[in-house]
Design a protein around this motif. Sequence first.
Motif, PDB file in Angstrom:
ATOM      1  N   ALA A   2       0.815  -1.213   0.000  1.00  0.00           N
ATOM      2  CA  ALA A   2       0.000   0.000   0.000  1.00  0.00           C
ATOM      3  C   ALA A   2       0.846   1.260   0.000  1.00  0.00           C
ATOM      4  CB  ALA A   2      -0.926  -0.011   1.210  1.00  0.00           C
ATOM      5  N   VAL A   3       1.997   1.231   0.663  1.00  0.00           N
ATOM      6  CA  VAL A   3       2.824   2.426   0.819  1.00  0.00           C
ATOM      7  C   VAL A   3       3.776   2.631  -0.353  1.00  0.00           C
ATOM      8  CG1 VAL A   3       4.622   3.504   2.252  1.00  0.00           C
ATOM      9  CG2 VAL A   3       2.666   2.380   3.328  1.00  0.00           C
ATOM     10  N   ARG A   4       4.261   1.554  -0.939  1.00  0.00           N
ATOM     11  CA  ARG A   4       5.335   1.644  -1.944  1.00  0.00           C
ATOM     12  C   ARG A   4       5.021   2.614  -3.086  1.00  0.00           C
ATOM     13  NH1 ARG A   4       6.401  -3.291  -2.033  1.00  0.00           N
ATOM     14  NH2 ARG A   4       8.262  -3.254  -0.731  1.00  0.00           N
ATOM     15  N   PRO A   5       3.798   2.648  -3.629  1.00  0.00           N
ATOM     16  CA  PRO A   5       3.542   3.594  -4.728  1.00  0.00           C
ATOM     17  C   PRO A   5       3.582   5.064  -4.311  1.00  0.00           C
ATOM     18  CG  PRO A   5       1.902   1.827  -4.699  1.00  0.00           C
ATOM     19  CD  PRO A   5       2.649   1.753  -3.410  1.00  0.00           C
ATOM     20  N   LEU A   6       3.565   5.341  -3.015  1.00  0.00           N
ATOM     21  CA  LEU A   6       3.484   6.709  -2.516  1.00  0.00           C
ATOM     22  C   LEU A   6       4.843   7.297  -2.168  1.00  0.00           C
ATOM     23  CD1 LEU A   6       0.506   6.182  -0.006  1.00  0.00           C
ATOM     24  CD2 LEU A   6       0.383   6.868  -2.421  1.00  0.00           C
ATOM     25  N   VAL A   7       5.893   6.470  -2.125  1.00  0.00           N
ATOM     26  CA  VAL A   7       7.174   6.904  -1.582  1.00  0.00           C
ATOM     27  C   VAL A   7       8.308   6.528  -2.532  1.00  0.00           C
ATOM     28  CG1 VAL A   7       6.310   6.691   0.786  1.00  0.00           C
ATOM     29  CG2 VAL A   7       7.507   4.755  -0.270  1.00  0.00           C
ATOM     30  N   SER A   8       9.483   7.039  -2.241  1.00  0.00           N
ATOM     31  CA  SER A   8      10.642   6.732  -3.073  1.00  0.00           C
ATOM     32  C   SER A   8      11.407   5.513  -2.587  1.00  0.00           C
ATOM     33  CB  SER A   8      11.580   7.941  -3.131  1.00  0.00           C
ATOM     34  OG  SER A   8      12.027   8.296  -1.832  1.00  0.00           O
ATOM     35  N   ALA A   9      11.309   5.214  -1.290  1.00  0.00           N
ATOM     36  CA  ALA A   9      12.024   4.063  -0.725  1.00  0.00           C
ATOM     37  C   ALA A   9      11.359   3.688   0.587  1.00  0.00           C
ATOM     38  CB  ALA A   9      13.495   4.398  -0.491  1.00  0.00           C
ATOM     39  N   LEU A  10      11.432   2.399   0.924  1.00  0.00           N
ATOM     40  CA  LEU A  10      10.934   1.955   2.229  1.00  0.00           C
ATOM     41  C   LEU A  10      11.695   0.734   2.689  1.00  0.00           C
ATOM     42  CD1 LEU A  10       9.020  -0.823   2.087  1.00  0.00           C
ATOM     43  CD2 LEU A  10       7.366   0.766   1.125  1.00  0.00           C
ATOM     44  N   ARG A  41       4.902  -7.973  14.540  1.00  0.00           N
ATOM     45  CA  ARG A  41       5.053  -6.550  14.830  1.00  0.00           C
ATOM     46  C   ARG A  41       6.288  -6.049  14.102  1.00  0.00           C
ATOM     47  NH1 ARG A  41       2.804  -5.770  21.025  1.00  0.00           N
ATOM     48  NH2 ARG A  41       1.433  -7.583  20.984  1.00  0.00           N
ATOM     49  N   TYR A  42       6.209  -4.822  13.598  1.00  0.00           N
ATOM     50  CA  TYR A  42       7.281  -4.321  12.740  1.00  0.00           C
ATOM     51  C   TYR A  42       7.162  -2.810  12.623  1.00  0.00           C
ATOM     52  CZ  TYR A  42       3.456  -4.092   9.432  1.00  0.00           C
ATOM     53  OH  TYR A  42       2.255  -3.799   8.833  1.00  0.00           O
ATOM     54  N   ALA A  43       8.196  -2.208  12.087  1.00  0.00           N
ATOM     55  CA  ALA A  43       8.154  -0.798  11.707  1.00  0.00           C
ATOM     56  C   ALA A  43       8.396  -0.706  10.212  1.00  0.00           C
ATOM     57  CB  ALA A  43       9.204  -0.002  12.456  1.00  0.00           C
ATOM     58  N   LEU A  44       7.600   0.124   9.556  1.00  0.00           N
ATOM     59  CA  LEU A  44       7.833   0.477   8.162  1.00  0.00           C
ATOM     60  C   LEU A  44       8.349   1.911   8.151  1.00  0.00           C
ATOM     61  CD1 LEU A  44       5.588  -0.147   5.067  1.00  0.00           C
ATOM     62  CD2 LEU A  44       6.570   2.121   5.507  1.00  0.00           C
ATOM     63  N   VAL A  45       9.510   2.103   7.583  1.00  0.00           N
ATOM     64  CA  VAL A  45      10.122   3.427   7.497  1.00  0.00           C
ATOM     65  C   VAL A  45      10.284   3.763   6.022  1.00  0.00           C
ATOM     66  CG1 VAL A  45      12.076   4.868   8.141  1.00  0.00           C
ATOM     67  CG2 VAL A  45      11.344   3.013   9.659  1.00  0.00           C
ATOM     68  N   ALA A  46       9.634   4.848   5.590  1.00  0.00           N
ATOM     69  CA  ALA A  46       9.642   5.219   4.173  1.00  0.00           C
ATOM     70  C   ALA A  46      10.128   6.653   4.012  1.00  0.00           C
ATOM     71  CB  ALA A  46       8.244   5.059   3.583  1.00  0.00           C
ATOM     72  N   GLU A  47      10.668   6.945   2.838  1.00  0.00           N
ATOM     73  CA  GLU A  47      11.123   8.282   2.511  1.00  0.00           C
ATOM     74  C   GLU A  47      10.412   8.771   1.249  1.00  0.00           C
ATOM     75  OE1 GLU A  47      15.359   8.558   2.342  1.00  0.00           O
ATOM     76  OE2 GLU A  47      15.651   7.676   4.323  1.00  0.00           O
ATOM     77  N   VAL A  48      10.139  10.073   1.212  1.00  0.00           N
ATOM     78  CA  VAL A  48       9.480  10.650   0.032  1.00  0.00           C
ATOM     79  C   VAL A  48      10.422  11.610  -0.673  1.00  0.00           C
ATOM     80  CG1 VAL A  48       7.217  10.421   1.088  1.00  0.00           C
ATOM     81  CG2 VAL A  48       8.462  12.556   1.353  1.00  0.00           C
TER      82      VAL A  48
END
Length: 222
Positions: A187-195, A215-222
Motif C-alpha cells: 500500500a505504501v510503496r507507490p506513494l514513496v521513493s524508498a521503504l 510486529r514491525y516498523a515500516l520506514v519510508a522516505e518521500v
Amino acid sequence: MSEHTAEISAYWDAAAAAFDEEPDHGLRDGRTRAAWAARLLPWVGTREHGGGLDVLDVGCGTGSLSLLLAGAGHRVTGVDLAPRMVEQARAKLRDAGLPARFLAGDAARPPTDAARFDAVVCRHLLWTLPDPAAALREWVARLRPGGRLVLVEGRWREAGEQGVPYVTGAASLPWHGGVTAVELSAAVRPLVSALRIEPLSGEAELWGGPVDDERYALVAEV
C-alpha cells in the motif's frame, strides 16, 4: 465508519484513564522507554546540520512517543480523535517541561491546515481506520521532500475477538486485527521513493515482555 466517529471517540476516551498501564503505551519502565527511544529516534532521523525536526504524531494517544520526540529536541504536533487522550498528552509534556502542540481531531485527516512536516509517525492506528489507504496518502502529502513516514504496525487479534467489542462495524474495517508487513508495504510503496521493514516481534523490551504475533516498523522516505 465515519458515521461512528462519536462512538469511536467515546471508546478511546473511556480507555484513556488506563491506557498507560500497558508497558508499550505508557513507557513507564525505564528499559521499555529506552528501547523505544533507541528505535524511534533513528527512524525519524535528524537534520544534516543539526537542529530538531517538525514531527506529526498521528493517533498520538497519551503522548508517550511525542514525549520521546520532544525530549530529543523535535517540534512535535500530536493529533488524536479522543479529547481525553489529548488532555493526558498535554499534561504529560507539560509535566516534563517540554513543548508540544496537541490537537483533538481525525488522525486520518490531521487538522494542521497547510503545515508540512519532516516526519509523520503513527503507531498501531491503521487497524481502526475505515479507509487506511486514504490516510496513508494524506500523511505522505503532509511531508516535505525528503521527509519520512514511520509506521509501527502489526497483525494481531483485535480486542473484539477476545470478547471485548471495539465499535459497531469494526469487523468490516479493511485492516481489522492489524495489517501484515507485506500488505502495508504494497500500500505504501507507490506513494514513496524508498521503504524498509524492521521486524520487532523478537524485541521483548519494546512490549514489556515476549509477543507471538507480527510486529514491525515500516520506514519510508518521500
